[in-house]
Design a protein around this motif. Structure first.
Motif, PDB file in Angstrom:
ATOM      1  N   VAL A 111       0.850  -1.188   0.000  1.00  0.00           N
ATOM      2  CA  VAL A 111       0.000   0.000   0.000  1.00  0.00           C
ATOM      3  C   VAL A 111       0.891   1.244   0.000  1.00  0.00           C
ATOM      4  CG1 VAL A 111      -1.758   1.268   1.286  1.00  0.00           C
ATOM      5  CG2 VAL A 111      -1.815  -1.235   1.219  1.00  0.00           C
ATOM      6  N   PRO A 112       0.684   2.151  -0.957  1.00  0.00           N
ATOM      7  CA  PRO A 112       1.513   3.360  -1.005  1.00  0.00           C
ATOM      8  C   PRO A 112       1.254   4.264   0.199  1.00  0.00           C
ATOM      9  CG  PRO A 112      -0.320   3.556  -2.530  1.00  0.00           C
ATOM     10  CD  PRO A 112      -0.353   2.145  -1.985  1.00  0.00           C
ATOM     11  N   TRP A 113       2.214   5.129   0.457  1.00  0.00           N
ATOM     12  CA  TRP A 113       2.067   6.098   1.542  1.00  0.00           C
ATOM     13  C   TRP A 113       1.056   7.147   1.107  1.00  0.00           C
ATOM     14  CZ3 TRP A 113       4.255   4.916   6.043  1.00  0.00           C
ATOM     15  CH2 TRP A 113       4.202   5.865   7.062  1.00  0.00           C
ATOM     16  N   TRP A 114       0.172   7.538   2.031  1.00  0.00           N
ATOM     17  CA  TRP A 114      -0.895   8.481   1.699  1.00  0.00           C
ATOM     18  C   TRP A 114      -0.367   9.887   1.427  1.00  0.00           C
ATOM     19  CZ3 TRP A 114      -2.962  11.951   5.753  1.00  0.00           C
ATOM     20  CH2 TRP A 114      -3.936  12.824   5.247  1.00  0.00           C
ATOM     21  N   ASP A 115       0.398  10.452   2.354  1.00  0.00           N
ATOM     22  CA  ASP A 115       0.818  11.845   2.251  1.00  0.00           C
ATOM     23  C   ASP A 115       2.147  11.979   2.990  1.00  0.00           C
ATOM     24  OD1 ASP A 115       1.217  14.631   2.847  1.00  0.00           O
ATOM     25  OD2 ASP A 115      -0.922  15.000   2.600  1.00  0.00           O
ATOM     26  N   GLY A 116       3.153  12.474   2.299  1.00  0.00           N
ATOM     27  CA  GLY A 116       4.483  12.609   2.882  1.00  0.00           C
ATOM     28  C   GLY A 116       4.573  13.583   4.034  1.00  0.00           C
ATOM     29  N   SER A 117       3.536  14.371   4.270  1.00  0.00           N
ATOM     30  CA  SER A 117       3.525  15.288   5.408  1.00  0.00           C
ATOM     31  C   SER A 117       3.330  14.549   6.726  1.00  0.00           C
ATOM     32  CB  SER A 117       2.424  16.334   5.240  1.00  0.00           C
ATOM     33  OG  SER A 117       2.658  17.110   4.084  1.00  0.00           O
ATOM     34  N   TRP A 118       2.808  13.325   6.656  1.00  0.00           N
ATOM     35  CA  TRP A 118       2.616  12.500   7.847  1.00  0.00           C
ATOM     36  C   TRP A 118       3.774  11.507   7.922  1.00  0.00           C
ATOM     37  CZ3 TRP A 118      -1.337  15.268   6.197  1.00  0.00           C
ATOM     38  CH2 TRP A 118      -2.287  15.711   7.123  1.00  0.00           C
ATOM     39  N   THR A 119       4.381  11.403   9.085  1.00  0.00           N
ATOM     40  CA  THR A 119       5.597  10.610   9.248  1.00  0.00           C
ATOM     41  C   THR A 119       5.334   9.160   9.620  1.00  0.00           C
ATOM     42  OG1 THR A 119       6.627  12.651  10.040  1.00  0.00           O
ATOM     43  CG2 THR A 119       7.858  10.627  10.370  1.00  0.00           C
ATOM     44  N   TYR A 120       4.245   8.870  10.309  1.00  0.00           N
ATOM     45  CA  TYR A 120       4.004   7.530  10.841  1.00  0.00           C
ATOM     46  C   TYR A 120       2.608   7.044  10.474  1.00  0.00           C
ATOM     47  CZ  TYR A 120       7.754   9.423  13.653  1.00  0.00           C
ATOM     48  OH  TYR A 120       8.909  10.040  14.054  1.00  0.00           O
ATOM     49  N   ARG A 121       2.460   5.716  10.397  1.00  0.00           N
ATOM     50  CA  ARG A 121       1.127   5.134  10.226  1.00  0.00           C
ATOM     51  C   ARG A 121       1.090   3.769  10.912  1.00  0.00           C
ATOM     52  NH1 ARG A 121       0.519   3.420   3.840  1.00  0.00           N
ATOM     53  NH2 ARG A 121       1.914   1.619   3.887  1.00  0.00           N
ATOM     54  N   VAL A 122      -0.115   3.410  11.324  1.00  0.00           N
ATOM     55  CA  VAL A 122      -0.369   2.113  11.948  1.00  0.00           C
ATOM     56  C   VAL A 122      -1.506   1.453  11.172  1.00  0.00           C
ATOM     57  CG1 VAL A 122      -1.115   0.936  14.047  1.00  0.00           C
ATOM     58  CG2 VAL A 122       0.317   2.971  14.211  1.00  0.00           C
ATOM     59  N   PRO A 123      -1.294   0.242  10.646  1.00  0.00           N
ATOM     60  CA  PRO A 123      -2.379  -0.452   9.952  1.00  0.00           C
ATOM     61  C   PRO A 123      -3.304  -1.139  10.948  1.00  0.00           C
ATOM     62  CG  PRO A 123      -0.397  -1.769   9.869  1.00  0.00           C
ATOM     63  CD  PRO A 123      -0.027  -0.486  10.574  1.00  0.00           C
ATOM     64  N   VAL A 124      -4.592  -1.096  10.670  1.00  0.00           N
ATOM     65  CA  VAL A 124      -5.598  -1.773  11.495  1.00  0.00           C
ATOM     66  C   VAL A 124      -6.532  -2.509  10.540  1.00  0.00           C
ATOM     67  CG1 VAL A 124      -7.479  -1.490  13.147  1.00  0.00           C
ATOM     68  CG2 VAL A 124      -5.517   0.065  13.229  1.00  0.00           C
ATOM     69  N   THR A 125      -6.553  -3.830  10.611  1.00  0.00           N
ATOM     70  CA  THR A 125      -7.449  -4.607   9.761  1.00  0.00           C
ATOM     71  C   THR A 125      -8.675  -5.006  10.566  1.00  0.00           C
ATOM     72  OG1 THR A 125      -5.658  -5.418   8.380  1.00  0.00           O
ATOM     73  CG2 THR A 125      -7.687  -6.703   8.372  1.00  0.00           C
ATOM     74  N   VAL A 126      -9.833  -4.652  10.050  1.00  0.00           N
ATOM     75  CA  VAL A 126     -11.100  -4.997  10.690  1.00  0.00           C
ATOM     76  C   VAL A 126     -11.721  -6.125   9.875  1.00  0.00           C
ATOM     77  CG1 VAL A 126     -13.362  -4.172  11.426  1.00  0.00           C
ATOM     78  CG2 VAL A 126     -11.391  -2.617  11.461  1.00  0.00           C
ATOM     79  N   ALA A 127     -11.932  -7.273  10.513  1.00  0.00           N
ATOM     80  CA  ALA A 127     -12.543  -8.429   9.857  1.00  0.00           C
ATOM     81  C   ALA A 127     -13.992  -8.545  10.303  1.00  0.00           C
ATOM     82  CB  ALA A 127     -11.777  -9.702  10.205  1.00  0.00           C
TER      83      ALA A 127
END
Length: 140
Positions: free
Chosen positions: A26-42
């Motif tokens: 998955v590509p990075w959304w916006d380079g202005s944001w430094t961190y991300r955490v994925p959350v998968t909802v099943a």
């Protein structure tokens, strides 16, 4: 870009299963944001989740990585572009330097029956303009 491990996830209802998901496709959304955490909802039931409330607790955030709850964004990637998800960050605890150590993030998930969807919680942009979604997810 760095990822912070998802430490604790709380689902509003017991029927939601939530787990970390791989992010390398998955590509990075916006380079202005430094961190991300994925959350998968099943979705493990035979009905679609539409606006299903999910609460995620981001904890053990290193000092200086997040300054304001308003810099949090929740999005999902639909295969060709990013979709913003109504969300609210609240209940933060702070380090001695004033930066956020932990924060609760509540968002509304749409997941088809028997399927799953990975959402991404982005943070690490103290210059982010607060977003208002014209609704209140938190009633205290």
């Amino acid at each position: 870009m760095r990822f912070l491990g998802l430490v604790l996830i709380l689902a509003v209802a017991a029927v939601a299963a939530v787990e970390a998901a791989p992010t390398w496709e998955v590509p990075w959304w916006d380079g202005s944001w430094t961190y991300r955490v994925p959350v998968t909802v099943a979705n493990v039931v035979d009905a679609d989740y539409e606006g299903f409330p999910i609460e995620v607790v981001l904890s053990d955030i290193p000092a200086g990585h997040m300054l304001f709850p308003s810099e949090v964004r929740v999005l999902w990637f639909n295969g060709s572009g990013w979709v913003a998800v109504p969300s609210q960050a609240y209940g933060e605890e702070r380090h001695g330097d004033g930066s956020i150590r932990s924060v609760r993030v509540l968002f509304l998930a749409d997941v088809p029956a028997g399927g799953s969807r990975t959402y991404y919680v982005y943070y690490g942009n103290p210059m982010a303009v607060p977003v208002e979604y014209n609704l209140s997810l938190i009633h205290i």
